[in-house]
Design a protein around this motif. Sequence first.
Motif, short mmCIF file in Angstrom:
data_model
loop_
_atom_site.label_atom_id
_atom_site.label_comp_id
_atom_site.label_asym_id
_atom_site.label_seq_id
_atom_site.Cartn_x
_atom_site.Cartn_y
_atom_site.Cartn_z
N SER A 99 -10.77 -32.76 46.06
CA SER A 99 -11.81 -31.90 45.49
C SER A 99 -11.20 -30.72 44.73
CB SER A 99 -12.76 -31.40 46.58
OG SER A 99 -13.32 -32.50 47.25
N PRO A 100 -10.20 -30.03 45.29
CA PRO A 100 -9.56 -28.97 44.50
C PRO A 100 -8.90 -29.48 43.22
CG PRO A 100 -8.88 -28.83 46.80
CD PRO A 100 -9.71 -30.06 46.69
N ALA A 180 -15.24 -43.31 41.79
CA ALA A 180 -16.29 -43.33 42.79
C ALA A 180 -15.71 -43.30 44.20
CB ALA A 180 -17.10 -44.60 42.61
N1 PLP Z 1 -12.67 -38.10 44.79
C1 PLP Z 1 -13.13 -39.20 45.38
C2 PLP Z 1 -13.51 -40.37 44.51
C3 PLP Z 1 -13.23 -39.28 46.76
O1 PLP Z 1 -13.72 -40.39 47.34
C4 PLP Z 1 -12.84 -38.16 47.54
C5 PLP Z 1 -12.89 -38.17 49.00
O2 PLP Z 1 -13.38 -38.99 49.67
C6 PLP Z 1 -12.39 -37.01 46.86
C7 PLP Z 1 -12.31 -37.01 45.50
C8 PLP Z 1 -12.10 -35.74 47.60
O3 PLP Z 1 -11.00 -35.72 48.31
P1 PLP Z 1 -10.73 -34.60 49.41
O4 PLP Z 1 -11.55 -34.98 50.58
O5 PLP Z 1 -9.28 -34.72 49.60
O6 PLP Z 1 -11.14 -33.27 48.83
#
Ligand code: PLP
Length: 433
Positions: A99-100, A180
Amino acid sequence: DHGLSEADPEVRAIIDKEKDRQYKSIELIASENFTSRAVMEAVGSCLTNKYSEGLPGKRYYGGNEYIDELEILCQERALAAFHVDGKNWGVNVQPLSGSPANFAVYTAILKPHDRIMGLDLPHGGHLSHGFMTPKRRVSGTSIYFESMPYRLDESTGLIDYDMLEKTANLFRPKLIIAGASAYPRDIDYPRFRKIADEVGAFLMMDMAHISGLVAASVLNNPFDFCDIVTTTTHKSLRGPRGGMIFYKKDPVHGVDLETAINNAVFPGLQGGPHNHTIGGLAVCLKHAQSPEFKIYQNQVVSNCRALAKQLTEHGYKLVSGGSDNHLVLVDLRPSGIDGARAEKILDMASITLNKNSVPGDKSALVPGGIRIGSPAMTTRGLGEKEFALIADFIHEGVQISLEAKSLAPGTKLQDFMKFISSPEFPLGDKITE
Ligand code: PLP
């Protein structure tokens, strides 16, 4: 200096319980995996002690000669693992997680309130791709940017590229996000590229779920068509928890992505990188170039197909009718049960997976499906035969859920949970039979 058992038996005991749970359960959460001992050694090393704000050769603290060596090695291995040329692509290995990493990209190339389009979360997208409900802007991405999600064609379970194209032409997003969290099919990157070009948008792929499969060339290659590729490092890739951002070195829409993205990560959003994670990631990326890794990723896909086939034989409806990758999405609505109840019952039988919304769902709280992934149990050595057996177990669990539902005093999930853990419903006996 004491070891953990001596210094803190309480935490030691919790870790031991979690280890036991991981060993004893059938782990089918599609975003999870078991990383290697070598990765864990690096993550548990002295690298965690060091501050190294900045990039190799340009740090704000002294004593970084070995950290520089490590981060450069990690970057080189990242480019090699994904078969991209360091002349055309660069990579930032500092994002603390997925997410970051995504948010760093948005702040690098967008201004507040610029428009974005990502796959809607109830249709398989990720929170960080701009999720919002009619009542609330849930994710930071939808608070700071204007999000107009695209969706699946509910009749096929595939991304509705035609509708995406139409909406993009009206909405004129500055960024289109592919990728996704719960999509069982491969992605049509040329189609995404065409749509992005029509509206002058950047194209980013978030390959978090499938990065191991991409590295092993088991799935289509996003680098041939996208401007930016982000990923987590702990899912199919089998690394430590972390994130990476790959960017094109040539300017895109007049933006120098390298400078913008590196500055967005630090000092824009983060301080010191987690060097222990970068150490673990470097180890993982070495492994990702080995012949065994390719064999493993092929097995992940074969296992998922075996699971899909056996579930179909049991009469289940799979979203999109099957899978190209490491996960299947089962639509349980025709079976008369919802994902939340099935997840709970299977959890009691040490089968760990997650409830998941499926296209057409009315409620996100009690979604109609379950998501099942093959990476973790493939790491533990299971093959197609065992995955077919897992489908049988899941079927048994769903049958028990149906029985519990019919016995339950109410249809509310809370009542159901209470009921299945009550002595009236001796589930324990059934499951240990
Ligand atoms: N992007 C996708 C497609 C994901 O499925 C996820 C997590 O499941 C993330 C980003 C986010 O990852 P994190 O949980 O490490 O922030």
